[in-house]
Structures are given as C-alpha cells and as structure tokens.
Design a protein around this motif. Structure first.
Motif, PDB file in Angstrom:
ATOM      1  N   UNK A 520       0.831  -1.205   0.000  1.00 33.61           N
ATOM      2  CA  UNK A 520       0.000   0.000   0.000  1.00 33.61           C
ATOM      3  C   UNK A 520       0.867   1.258   0.000  1.00 33.61           C
ATOM      4  N   UNK A 521       1.961   1.215   0.743  1.00 28.99           N
ATOM      5  CA  UNK A 521       2.877   2.352   0.748  1.00 28.99           C
ATOM      6  C   UNK A 521       3.532   2.527  -0.617  1.00 28.99           C
ATOM      7  N   UNK A 522       3.857   1.404  -1.294  1.00 29.63           N
ATOM      8  CA  UNK A 522       4.450   1.469  -2.636  1.00 29.63           C
ATOM      9  C   UNK A 522       3.476   2.087  -3.622  1.00 29.63           C
ATOM     10  N   UNK A 523       2.204   1.673  -3.517  1.00 29.97           N
ATOM     11  CA  UNK A 523       1.199   2.235  -4.415  1.00 29.97           C
ATOM     12  C   UNK A 523       1.052   3.737  -4.209  1.00 29.97           C
ATOM     13  N   UNK A 524       1.117   4.167  -2.973  1.00 30.19           N
ATOM     14  CA  UNK A 524       0.983   5.594  -2.681  1.00 30.19           C
ATOM     15  C   UNK A 524       2.225   6.377  -3.044  1.00 30.19           C
ATOM     16  N   UNK A 525       3.353   5.669  -3.247  1.00 27.97           N
ATOM     17  CA  UNK A 525       4.612   6.360  -3.516  1.00 27.97           C
ATOM     18  C   UNK A 525       4.808   6.706  -4.978  1.00 27.97           C
ATOM     19  N   UNK A 526       3.949   6.225  -5.895  1.00 20.81           N
ATOM     20  CA  UNK A 526       4.099   6.553  -7.312  1.00 20.81           C
ATOM     21  C   UNK A 526       3.950   8.054  -7.503  1.00 20.81           C
ATOM     22  N   UNK A 527       4.959   8.727  -8.148  1.00 22.13           N
ATOM     23  CA  UNK A 527       4.886  10.189  -8.298  1.00 22.13           C
ATOM     24  C   UNK A 527       3.904  10.595  -9.385  1.00 22.13           C
ATOM     25  N   UNK A 528       3.496  11.851  -9.312  1.00 20.76           N
ATOM     26  CA  UNK A 528       2.621  12.397 -10.347  1.00 20.76           C
ATOM     27  C   UNK A 528       3.389  12.473 -11.666  1.00 20.76           C
ATOM     28  N   UNK A 529       2.680  12.364 -12.815  1.00 22.25           N
ATOM     29  CA  UNK A 529       3.332  12.384 -14.130  1.00 22.25           C
ATOM     30  C   UNK A 529       3.599  13.826 -14.536  1.00 22.25           C
ATOM     31  N   UNK A 530       4.892  14.116 -14.733  1.00 16.62           N
ATOM     32  CA  UNK A 530       5.289  15.443 -15.172  1.00 16.62           C
ATOM     33  C   UNK A 530       5.472  15.431 -16.697  1.00 16.62           C
ATOM     34  N   UNK A 542      12.574  29.306 -10.435  1.00 15.46           N
ATOM     35  CA  UNK A 542      12.517  28.809  -9.053  1.00 15.46           C
ATOM     36  C   UNK A 542      11.459  27.734  -8.915  1.00 15.46           C
ATOM     37  N   UNK A 543      10.286  27.946  -9.578  1.00 14.42           N
ATOM     38  CA  UNK A 543       9.232  26.938  -9.517  1.00 14.42           C
ATOM     39  C   UNK A 543       9.659  25.650 -10.207  1.00 14.42           C
ATOM     40  N   UNK A 544      10.390  25.810 -11.301  1.00 15.17           N
ATOM     41  CA  UNK A 544      10.868  24.622 -12.010  1.00 15.17           C
ATOM     42  C   UNK A 544      11.837  23.820 -11.159  1.00 15.17           C
ATOM     43  N   UNK A 545      12.741  24.502 -10.458  1.00 14.14           N
ATOM     44  CA  UNK A 545      13.689  23.813  -9.582  1.00 14.14           C
ATOM     45  C   UNK A 545      12.958  23.111  -8.431  1.00 14.14           C
ATOM     46  N   UNK A 546      11.947  23.765  -7.885  1.00 11.37           N
ATOM     47  CA  UNK A 546      11.185  23.152  -6.787  1.00 11.37           C
ATOM     48  C   UNK A 546      10.471  21.902  -7.253  1.00 11.37           C
ATOM     49  N   UNK A 547       9.863  21.985  -8.464  1.00 11.38           N
ATOM     50  CA  UNK A 547       9.151  20.827  -8.978  1.00 11.38           C
ATOM     51  C   UNK A 547      10.121  19.678  -9.255  1.00 11.38           C
ATOM     52  N   UNK A 548      11.305  20.009  -9.753  1.00 13.98           N
ATOM     53  CA  UNK A 548      12.312  18.976 -10.008  1.00 13.98           C
ATOM     54  C   UNK A 548      12.762  18.322  -8.715  1.00 13.98           C
ATOM     55  N   UNK A 549      12.905  19.114  -7.645  1.00 13.68           N
ATOM     56  CA  UNK A 549      13.289  18.556  -6.342  1.00 13.68           C
ATOM     57  C   UNK A 549      12.215  17.632  -5.810  1.00 13.68           C
ATOM     58  N   UNK A 554      10.284  12.146  -4.703  1.00 17.70           N
ATOM     59  CA  UNK A 554       9.280  11.107  -4.908  1.00 17.70           C
ATOM     60  C   UNK A 554       9.885   9.877  -5.552  1.00 17.70           C
ATOM     61  N   UNK A 555      10.771  10.095  -6.491  1.00 14.10           N
ATOM     62  CA  UNK A 555      11.421   8.967  -7.158  1.00 14.10           C
ATOM     63  C   UNK A 555      12.306   8.187  -6.182  1.00 14.10           C
ATOM     64  N   UNK A 556      13.010   8.918  -5.303  1.00 19.57           N
ATOM     65  CA  UNK A 556      13.842   8.256  -4.285  1.00 19.57           C
ATOM     66  C   UNK A 556      12.983   7.435  -3.328  1.00 19.57           C
ATOM     67  N   UNK A 558      10.081   6.161  -4.049  1.00 18.92           N
ATOM     68  CA  UNK A 558       9.575   5.019  -4.799  1.00 18.92           C
ATOM     69  C   UNK A 558      10.608   3.903  -4.849  1.00 18.92           C
ATOM     70  N   UNK A 559      11.873   4.253  -5.124  1.00 22.56           N
ATOM     71  CA  UNK A 559      12.929   3.241  -5.161  1.00 22.56           C
ATOM     72  C   UNK A 559      13.115   2.558  -3.813  1.00 22.56           C
ATOM     73  N   UNK A 560      13.056   3.374  -2.765  1.00 26.97           N
ATOM     74  CA  UNK A 560      13.220   2.826  -1.421  1.00 26.97           C
ATOM     75  C   UNK A 560      12.104   1.844  -1.098  1.00 26.97           C
ATOM     76  N   UNK A 561      10.866   2.199  -1.459  1.00 27.33           N
ATOM     77  CA  UNK A 561       9.735   1.341  -1.156  1.00 27.33           C
ATOM     78  C   UNK A 561       9.741   0.083  -2.019  1.00 27.33           C
ATOM     79  N   UNK A 562      10.205   0.214  -3.281  1.00 28.18           N
ATOM     80  CA  UNK A 562      10.317  -0.971  -4.134  1.00 28.18           C
ATOM     81  C   UNK A 562      11.326  -1.951  -3.568  1.00 28.18           C
ATOM     82  N   UNK A 563      12.422  -1.445  -3.041  1.00 29.56           N
ATOM     83  CA  UNK A 563      13.416  -2.322  -2.414  1.00 29.56           C
ATOM     84  C   UNK A 563      12.848  -2.992  -1.174  1.00 29.56           C
ATOM     85  N   UNK A 564      12.054  -2.235  -0.394  1.00 30.96           N
ATOM     86  CA  UNK A 564      11.466  -2.806   0.823  1.00 30.96           C
ATOM     87  C   UNK A 564      10.516  -3.939   0.479  1.00 30.96           C
TER      88      UNK A 564
END
Length: 824
Positions: A520-530, A542-549, A554-556, A558-564
């Motif tokens: 359930x945590x993995x499912x919730x960890x999928x990031x929004x599609x940019x 500045x907004x672009x940098x914030x969105x990239x961060x 979110x991607x990090x 997701x990877x952590x939860x996939x490993x778990x």
C-alpha cells in the motif's frame, strides 16, 4: 524498681570548665556532637528515673522535687507562660544537672553544663502537636514561643530547643521500653503481632478465614532526604517499623529490575539482580513513568522515598527506606519476607503490580517459603483498573473469593497523610529523618487503633446495604436472564481464555500484514506524471527547480519502497506479487486494519489512564500551588489528546468486523470503564454471541460479585468483631494486673502504667460502645461477646448515638468514598 543509680560524673568531672590535656576542645562539629550524644546516653537511665519520679509526684499534686541540700546553679527557663531569666536549681551531690532540672519539671539544652532549660510542659505540648501535625517544625514552635514572650528569633534558640526535644523523645522511648517490659511486650516483633487485634488476636473455635489476613504494600517518593544533609549527626534511630538496610540488600541480586522499570535507568539501579525479561507484564507498562527515577534524583537524594506495608485496617507493619533508587524489587521482597516470617500461612497482599510481582517472588530466593505458606498477591482496586482486563479477572479483589469489600488501597491513604512530613525532613539528618517518620506513624497507628470499631461498624453497615440493596436486584436479573451463580464464575473463565487467545498474534499474520502495508505504501509512492507542456514552460525558474526537487524526492521514495517490498517478498518466498483482488491480500488487509484499530484503542487507553492519575494527584492533600497549576495544564492537554485519539478510534470503529459503535468522551472518562478497553481491541473474532460480552449480563455479573464479596465481608467481620472485643477485655485485665504487681516494687513505673491504662481504657470503652452498636444492627449474624469491662469515661455522645457516621474531615473516609467508584 527504679534503674540502679550509676555513679554518674558530676558537672565538674564531665567538663568542669577545663579543656582536655592537649589544651583544645574537640575541633569538628561531628566530634562535639558525638561527645554530647555519648553524655546523653550515659545519663539516660538516671533521667528516666527522675522523669518517672516527677510524673508520680505531679499526679499527687507536688511538682517540685528539688534537693533540700546541695549546690545551686542558674539557667534561663523557657515555659509556656514566659521566660524565667534566672531559674535557681539545687543540684545534689553526684547528680548530673539534668536530673536536678527534671526534679522541678525542666530539661536542659545541653547534657553537661546547661545554661538554658525548657519546661516539660512545653516539650510535651510540642510533642503532641508534632504527632498530630507533622508539618509543624521545631523552627515554627520556637518562633511561636518567641512571639509569645516578645523575643527576637535566633537560629540558636531553634538549635537549643531541638537538642532538648531530642532528649525528651529519648526519655519517652526509654520509659515506654520499661512499660513494655513490665507488660511482657518487649519482644522485637510484638508490635507487628499485636498492634491490630482484628487481624491477629485469634480466638478458639472461630471459623477459618482464607485469606487469613489482608495486607497492602507500596512505595512513595515524597519522603526524600538530601545526600549529605545532617552529616555531623551520626546517631542511629531505633525504629520498630524499619527493616534494616542490610536485610534488604540480601535480595538485591534476586531480580534484575522491578517489573515496569525502564531499562534506561539500569545505571541507577545496578544493585538489583537478574534479567527483567523473566517478569515482564503488559500491565506494568502503565507504571513505567511512576517507577523510574531520574539520574539527577539519585545523585541529589540519599533516601529517595519509603516502601511500607500495612494491614487492611490501616495499621503500619513495616518500613523500608529506598536508597538512591526507585521502587526496586528488593524492597518488596524484603517486606514480603518479613510478613511471611511474622504472620505465617494463607496471607494475601495487595500491590499496584501484584500480577507481575507473583513472578518476581517466584524467581526470588524466598519463592519456596512463599509457596509453602500459600501467600498470594493481588492488585489493589484503584490501581487495578489501569491493568488490562485479563489481569483484572485474575487479580482484582472483586473477582477473588475471600477478599470481601476491601479495596486494599491502604497505602495510598497512609501516604496521603505522611506526605505532610516531607517538607520538614528533606534537609534533616538520617536520625531526624527516621525519628519524625517514626513519630508520625506511631500516632497514625494510635489513631487507627482508636478507629478500629468504627471501621468494623462502617464496613458491616456497608456490606449489609450491598446485600439488602443489590441482592434482590441480582436475583431478579438472574430470573429474567435465566442464568445461575455458576454462570458468572464460568463467564469469567471463558472471558479470560478468550482474551489470552486473541491477544497472541501469529508471526505469519504479522509478516503478511507488513507485506500488505508495504504494498500500500508502494502504491501511494508513485509520483505524479510530469509532462513538458505550455504551463510548465511558463513557470519561473525557481518553480521549475522546486518541482524537479519534488520529483527527485518522490522517485527516491519510490525506489526505497520498491526495495522494501522486494526484500519482504524474498524473505517470505513470494514469487508473484499480491494484488488487492487476491484472497491472501484481503485477509492480511483485514488483519492490518484490526491492528491499526488495536493501536488506536491502546493509545486511547493510555491517555485515559494518565488523565485519571493526574486528576487523582491534583486532589492530593499538600500538593503545592505551582504543581497543582502544572497538573491542571497537563489535564487540559491530556483531554485534547484524548479527543484526538477518540476521533481516530471512531473513524476506525465502523470498519471492524463486526462494526464497533462510536463512543463519547463522557463514556470513557471514568474509573470503571477502563476494564472495557480490552474487549474493544479484539474485533477480528465475533464475540457478540458470547453471553459475557452482553452489556446486561456484564452489569448483572458485577452486581453479583459485589453481593458475593459483601457476604464474605460479613463473615470476616463476625470474626474480627469477636477478636477486638476479646482483646479490649484482655488488655484491660493485663494492665490492671501489672499495675497491682508494680504498686509495691516500683511505684513510679506503676503510676506510668496506670496513666497509659487510663488512656487505653478510655479508647477500649469507646470500642465496647461501638461494638454494641454492631450487635444491634439488623442483620448481624455473629456472636455477641459478653464484655467484662465497664463503660465509665466514655463520652455521652457515643453512649447515646446509635448511628456512627464518619467525620466530615476524615481523610480515610473521603478516600474510601472516592475509590468506591471502582466497583461501579
């Protein structure tokens, strides 16, 4: 006979105004105090004789026994009526100065060359005030005298009065030892064996009581003493209550930690023995905060409190000083060992963690002794409602045969009164710390003895009221619900077995729940599609940098939860990932939902328990203004936290199978509701069809057990009433016999025994009147004892009153009324 008059040093031979051969007086204050204390001890037998002679003469109307010939010296005399700036005292040959002073009703402030003396009337007045108002210090008494006599207060006056008062108390203790010896009460354990006649004065042909006696024990951290305070006073106070520290230390290696003690305090409790895992109990989690002692407290205080035991009538049995620690297991073990050695088999002791203390004793060095003597431990009533319900069914007095209506909260009532001693002994020497605790408990026991017949009357009346009021109600409910007495006992057993079964979680269930939670945590960890669209292009840098961060985070995640998830699947051997439509997924998800619900209930329960304890503390006598304000703020915060936890509970309750009804704040904010939390937790099994889960049946069962315990209380009171009546007759006869025997051989001591006889005879006559009131109660089923005493000297109020009501300001009755809600 009086003490043999020793060849005591005269004033000139003791000091004589001359220095020692080295030409120097003792340098340190400790040495000077030791010399003074040695001088007091040397002359104490003579002082006792002089004191008894003075009291005998005073009873005959003659208060001045001064020598007709001798050497005169002068002192400043302090009396209740004023100061005598030049009191002339005639000192006989080979007689110490304080004996001469006692002949005229004074006692010096020094053992050797007194320049100031205090009247015995003044010392006795403060003695009686201090017994009944423990917070009234020596300094306060001296300031009162200074005001009465229009003198400026100086610390020297306080020191002088304290020395005289210590000597006066020592004289009283030695005189009492002579009286006890004459009465045959000089055995080291006599006080424990005979101070409570209803508990100990067994009669022939009386029905056996199981348990044979009820005690309570607990620790209290109010009576602390600062480390190093009074270091120049190395006297040892002889208390009959105290279990010596060396005796306590024999059990320091029996267990690692007291149940419920936080492991973080291990460095502060290194003196306690084997692993705590042997005695862990879920119940004790509620007591961790109370049992731990901070490192700063251990460093600052040498005595961090006391640990006591008392009988169900409130009379103190034992006292242990807690040294540089919290409430460790060794204190309870030493106390139980003393109780077993003194009282023998079939006893029962109430303790706030009586459930886990059973395991503590079983793992201790006295395990065999406790088992052979069939000693049991229970949880006292008020504290018991903070334990889990399975524990309550096994250890709460309400459900145990033979305990009557006793709540076993005796120690809390004792501490409510003894807390008043704390402010005046915090900086005292160890001698004074123990002396004034002993003085307080001595008066406490005297008051409890005076109230024994009132205790029996009130309990008898309460038990009859329960039987007469609830008895017909229970019979009516049993008929309407078609149940019998055996059903109530069986329900308790079934409920206990159910709680034991559902409280155990299988490891595979836990692993599956963890897997589903990870999915359930993995499912919730999928990031929004940019996507690169026009709106994104027009965003600022500045907004672009914030969105990239945000995307990288979110991607990090997701990877952590996939490993778990992959790690759990590897550990569980799952080849194909579960889907929400799978049966295994649904079962594990239901279990996970139930676990969240259980955690919500446990959080709610913990907050309610803390709030109840804070409310109780806020009403304790002697709580300071700042502490009371702090507690009030904590209660407000706790109420807000309870509301939040309650909202979480009500959110999860409808999702359970079967669904649980929402509850209101007003429903859970009471003592009696705490036992229901366990039934709220376990909703994964359908218990609604169980008869013991029905609210009507549970209410009826509670009433049934109250009636059963009330009938047992009547049986017990029938025995205790007979014991008390037999004791008052025996004691009066014993006193008269000793008085007659001493009349010719030791008239002064005979007169002192007579004085004490008159005091106890007055109290015993009051007992006789109250016991007669018990015999006249409608529903009394015991034997009527034919008294051999008389009722002269009893207040007319007692002899004309048929109803004995508790005093409005009686702390014990107030506490009893408050704790009565525990049985509702």
């Amino acid at each position: 006979m009086l003490h043999t008059q020793l060849k005591l040093p005269t004033l000139s031979s003791i000091h004589g105004g001359k220095r020692s051969q080295t030409g120097r007086a003792p340098r340190s204050r400790l040495d000077r105090n030791r010399q003074a204390n040695a001088a007091w001890r040397l002359q104490m037998p003579a002082l006792c004789d002089a004191f008894l002679l003075w009291k005998e003469a005073r009873s005959k109307g003659k208060e001045n026994l001064a020598c007709m010939a001798g050497t005169a010296f002068h002192v400043v005399g302090i009396t209740l009526n004023g100061l005598i700036s030049r009191l002339s005292v005639v000192q006989c040959e080979d007689e110490v100065a304080n004996v001469s002073l006692l002949r005229i009703g004074f006692l010096g402030c020094s053992p050797q060359q007194p320049t100031t003396a205090v009247s015995l009337d003044c010392l006795e007045l403060y003695h009686q005030i201090r017994r009944r108002k423990s917070s009234f210090s020596v300094q306060a008494m001296v300031k009162v005298l200074c005001t009465l006599h229009n003198k400026t207060y100086f610390q020297t006056f306080r020191d002088q009065f304290s020395i005289a008062f210590d000597a006066y108390l020592d004289i009283l203790r030695h005189v009492q030892a002579l009286v006890d010896q004459a009465l045959g009460r000089d055995d080291v354990d006599w006080r424990m064996r005979h101070s409570c006649p209803p508990c100990n004065y067994k009669q022939e042909n009386e029905p056996p009581l199981i348990p044979s006696r009820l005690d309570a024990m607990d620790g209290n951290s109010s009576l602390k003493r600062l480390d190093g305070a009074g270091s120049t006073d190395d006297r040892v106070f002889p208390s009959s209550y105290l279990i010596p520290h060396a005796e306590v230390e024999k059990y320091k290696d029996d267990v690692r930690l007291r149940p419920g003690t936080n492991l973080a305090t291990e460095q502060n409790t290194a003196s306690v023995g084997s692993p705590a895992t042997l005695i862990e109990s879920v119940c004790t989690d509620n007591w961790k905060a109370a049992n731990t002692v901070s490192e700063n407290t251990v460093k600052v205080f040498e005595q961090t409190g006391i640990f006591i035991s008392a009988c169900r009538h409130g009379i103190i049995q034992t006292l242990v000083e807690m040294r540089r620690s919290g409430e460790l297991a060794k204190y309870g073990i030493a106390t139980v060992n003393k109780i077993l050695d003194t009282y023998g088999a079939d006893g029962a002791t109430g303790y706030d963690i009586g459930c886990s203390f059973n395991k503590t004793i079983a793992a201790s060095s006295i395990a065999q002794k406790a088992a052979e003597l069939k000693h049991t431990f229970v949880v006292n009533c008020f504290h018991g409602h903070a334990h889990n319900h399975q524990c309550q069914l096994r250890y709460l007095p309400l459900y145990l045969p033979g305990f009557g209506i006793e709540d076993l909260e005796t120690c809390e009532r004792v501490f409510s009164a003894s807390n008043s001693v704390a402010p005046v002994i915090r900086h005292a020497s160890h001698f004074h710390w123990l002396q004034f605790i002993d003085l307080h408990f001595n008066q406490w026991d005297a008051d409890r003895y005076s109230d024994l017949s009132k205790f029996l009357y009130n309990n008898y009346k309460q038990a009859l009221d329960i039987v007469n009021t609830l008895g017909p109600v229970v019979e009516e409910l049993k008929a309407s619900l078609e149940i019998t007495d055996a059903d109530f006992e069986r329900w308790n057993q079934e409920e206990s077995e159910y709680l034991a079964r559902v409280s155990k979680e299988q490891p595979e269930d836990i692993e599956q729940a963890m897997y589903v939670e990870a999915l359930q945590t993995l499912e919730a960890a999928h990031p929004a599609h940019f996507t690169s669209n026009g709106s994104l292009q027009r965003e600022s840098h500045a907004q672009t940098k914030a969105r990239a961060a945000q995307f990288r985070a979110a991607y990090s995640k997701l990877n952590l939860q996939m490993n778990a998830v992959a790690d759990i699947e590897c550990r569980m051997g799952i080849a194909e990932r579960w889907k929400p439509s799978d049966e295994s997924y649904r079962k594990a998800n239901d279990f996970l939902t139930n676990r969240k619900f259980i955690r919500a209930v446990e959080t709610l329960e913990g907050l309610v328990v803390q709030r109840l304890f804070e409310l109780a503390k806020a009403n304790v006598a002697g709580t300071g203004y700042k502490l009371r304000q702090h507690i009030s703020k904590a209660i407000t915060r706790r109420s807000s936290a309870i509301c939040s936890a309650l909202a979480k509970y009500n959110e999860l309750a409808p999702l359970q199978s079967p669904p649980r009804e929402p509850i209101e704040f007003s429903e859970i904010a009471s003592y009696g509701w705490l036992g229901e939390f366990d039934l709220l937790k376990y909703s994964r099994e359908d218990i609604l069809h169980q008869p013991w889960a029905s609210k009507a049946n549970r209410t009826t069962a509670t009433k049934y057990f109250k009636v059963a315990r009330a009938r047992e209380e009547i049986t017990c009171l029938n025995v205790e009433v007979k014991r008390l009546h037999a004791w008052v007759d025996f004691e009066d006869a014993q006193f008269r016999s000793v008085i007659d025997a001493l009349q010719n051989t030791n008239p002064p001591l005979s007169r002192e025994v007579l004085r004490q006889y008159e005091q106890w005879h007055r109290i015993n006559n009051a007992h006789r009147i109250r016991l007669t009131s018990i015999y006249e109660l409608p529903g009394y089923t015991g034997e009527e004892w034919v008294s051999v005493g008389d009722e002269r000297g009893v207040d007319i109020e007692l002899s004309t009153t048929t109803v004995i009501s508790p005093d409005e300001d009686d702390t014990l009755c107030d506490e009893a009324n408050r704790l009565d809600t525990c049985f509702e």
